[in-house]
Write a protein that holds these residues in place. Sequence first.
Motif, PDB file in Angstrom:
ATOM      1  N   MET A 164      18.657 -80.972 -64.139  1.00 37.23           N
ATOM      2  CA  MET A 164      19.679 -82.021 -64.144  1.00 37.23           C
ATOM      3  C   MET A 164      19.362 -83.122 -63.143  1.00 37.23           C
ATOM      4  O   MET A 164      19.636 -84.301 -63.390  1.00 37.23           O
TER       5      MET A 164
ATOM      6  N   TYR B 188      22.934 -84.445 -74.009  1.00 39.31           N
ATOM      7  CA  TYR B 188      23.246 -85.870 -73.893  1.00 39.31           C
ATOM      8  C   TYR B 188      22.015 -86.658 -73.444  1.00 39.31           C
ATOM      9  O   TYR B 188      21.724 -87.745 -73.968  1.00 39.31           O
ATOM     10  N   THR B 189      21.254 -86.101 -72.493  1.00 39.53           N
ATOM     11  CA  THR B 189      20.074 -86.783 -71.957  1.00 39.53           C
ATOM     12  C   THR B 189      19.019 -86.997 -73.030  1.00 39.53           C
ATOM     13  O   THR B 189      18.390 -88.062 -73.103  1.00 39.53           O
TER      14      THR B 189
ATOM     15  N   GLY C 290      25.384 -89.178 -76.460  1.00 44.60           N
ATOM     16  CA  GLY C 290      24.155 -89.769 -75.934  1.00 44.60           C
ATOM     17  C   GLY C 290      23.545 -90.776 -76.895  1.00 44.60           C
ATOM     18  O   GLY C 290      23.016 -91.814 -76.473  1.00 44.60           O
TER      19      GLY C 290
ATOM     20  N   TRP D 130      25.725 -84.218 -59.182  1.00 49.18           N
ATOM     21  CA  TRP D 130      26.300 -83.400 -60.262  1.00 49.18           C
ATOM     22  C   TRP D 130      25.549 -82.078 -60.405  1.00 49.18           C
ATOM     23  O   TRP D 130      26.163 -81.044 -60.755  1.00 49.18           O
TER      24      TRP D 130
ATOM     25  N   CYS E 243      27.860 -83.724 -77.586  1.00 52.92           N
ATOM     26  CA  CYS E 243      27.157 -84.354 -76.461  1.00 52.92           C
ATOM     27  C   CYS E 243      25.944 -85.142 -76.938  1.00 52.92           C
ATOM     28  O   CYS E 243      25.645 -86.231 -76.412  1.00 52.92           O
TER      29      CYS E 243
ATOM     30  N   GLY F 230      25.238 -77.291 -67.883  1.00 54.52           N
ATOM     31  CA  GLY F 230      24.080 -78.175 -67.754  1.00 54.52           C
ATOM     32  C   GLY F 230      23.337 -78.372 -69.061  1.00 54.52           C
ATOM     33  O   GLY F 230      22.698 -79.420 -69.264  1.00 54.52           O
TER      34      GLY F 230
ATOM     35  N   VAL G  18      24.722 -81.366 -70.690  1.00 53.59           N
ATOM     36  CA  VAL G  18      24.223 -82.595 -70.064  1.00 53.59           C
ATOM     37  C   VAL G  18      22.813 -82.904 -70.567  1.00 53.59           C
ATOM     38  O   VAL G  18      22.475 -84.071 -70.828  1.00 53.59           O
TER      39      VAL G  18
ATOM     40  N   ASP H  56      22.640 -87.911 -60.209  1.00 50.43           N
ATOM     41  CA  ASP H  56      22.292 -86.699 -60.959  1.00 50.43           C
ATOM     42  C   ASP H  56      22.173 -85.484 -60.034  1.00 50.43           C
ATOM     43  O   ASP H  56      22.583 -84.369 -60.398  1.00 50.43           O
TER      44      ASP H  56
ATOM     45  N   ARG I 167      16.615 -85.397 -64.726  1.00 51.24           N
ATOM     46  CA  ARG I 167      16.747 -85.622 -66.172  1.00 51.24           C
ATOM     47  C   ARG I 167      16.507 -87.073 -66.577  1.00 51.24           C
ATOM     48  O   ARG I 167      15.996 -87.334 -67.663  1.00 51.24           O
ATOM     49  N   ARG I 168      16.863 -88.049 -65.718  1.00 54.33           N
ATOM     50  CA  ARG I 168      16.644 -89.452 -66.094  1.00 54.33           C
ATOM     51  C   ARG I 168      15.282 -89.970 -65.651  1.00 54.33           C
ATOM     52  O   ARG I 168      14.810 -90.978 -66.158  1.00 54.33           O
TER      53      ARG I 168
END
Length: 412
Positions: A53, A93-94, A155, A19, A151, A87, A90, A16, A56-57
């Motif tokens: 970003m 999606y997250t 996800g 990116w 997106c 972003g 993204v 992450d 994010r996880r």
Amino acid sequence: MHRLNAWLRRHPMVVDSAWALVVLLFGLLSDVSEDGAQLWGGIVASLAIAVLMAVRRRTPDLAVAGGVAVGLGQIALNVTPGGSSIGYLVLSYTAAAFGSRWSSRLVVLVGLAAGPLTLWRFDSRPTGPDSPGVWQRVLVAALMSTPFILCWAWGRLTRVRAAYLIELEDRATRLERERDAQAKVAVAAERARIARELHDVVAHNVSVMIVQADGAAYVLDNSPQQAKEALATIAGTGRQALVEMRRLLGVLRTTETAEEYVPQPGVEELPELLEQVRAAGLPVDFATSGEPRELPRGLELTVYRIVQEALTNVRKHGGPGARARVAVDFGDRALEVLVEDDGRGTTGEQLAGGGADGLGHGLIGMRERVGMVSGSLDIGPRPGGGFRIRAVLPLRTSGDRATAPPAARRTT
């Protein structure tokens, strides 16, 4: 390569962050063309989006909330979106893939509103007769919101697929545990069956050999011929015991030796068993009634072992001068086996089958055998003296009896 992929899966923040640096680079390249407040506002937004970003996880809900705040701040401060705005996709999606329910729903609402808000705030085209119509603006706004919704949907699919894979892994683990448990149960059942068989074989044949040996020792001086016959009986009984034990222990060997073992004993072998018992000094009467017919091998083995164990107990506990009677009745729906004697041994000894508390292994094994074929077993003193064992074993009728293949009639 495999180790690298495994390491990256264990450290998702590294991927992450990589990116995030790429998105930051795009954002800075697009911001350098601006000046003044737009330049610094774009740089701050690009840095904020890159940081969100990267984490994010690890903290998906916080990253999504921060992304919404940055986006609204750009609209409020009139900071033109740059290359770092990718972003936001993204983060959409997250939210669907890793976030909680509230953050996923928030992203759907913000994604639907992103197109109209962006068009309203940053569309600098003059209004007039040549300006785009209302429906054209609605179409443009919808097209601007579509990437966020796509997106989010991507996800969502990722989340569903991950849950499905977890369920498959849990099911495989559960099935493996159940398979191991069933294997342990099967092993325990087989060990119990072998223990019962060994008890029947050893108890019967060894008791015959002991009786014959005692008789041979008693008549050795006065009647050598009788002693010689007794020794011959001991040798024959020992050979028979070895054959039965070899057949029994053959189930523990490989399949290559399966052809060496004879069928398990059944009703047809009862006369041979009774002759052996008579030769050991116990008078036995034998009678059958009803119409004899072919029985399942498991049922025949049960009948044979019941008679064998009952006569062994008579020899052990019936006392001197005891006589026994064996009767087998072939009924329409049940097979009845009756073994009784007129011995004067103690009731406690015969109930125990070798002990005085009713817990002998012989009668316990007999009950287990009868229970395996859904039969009933009555054990107790006989009116007028002696002891009686009566077993009732249910039979299948001709209409529901399955034809067993020839291989099922032999043991391995």
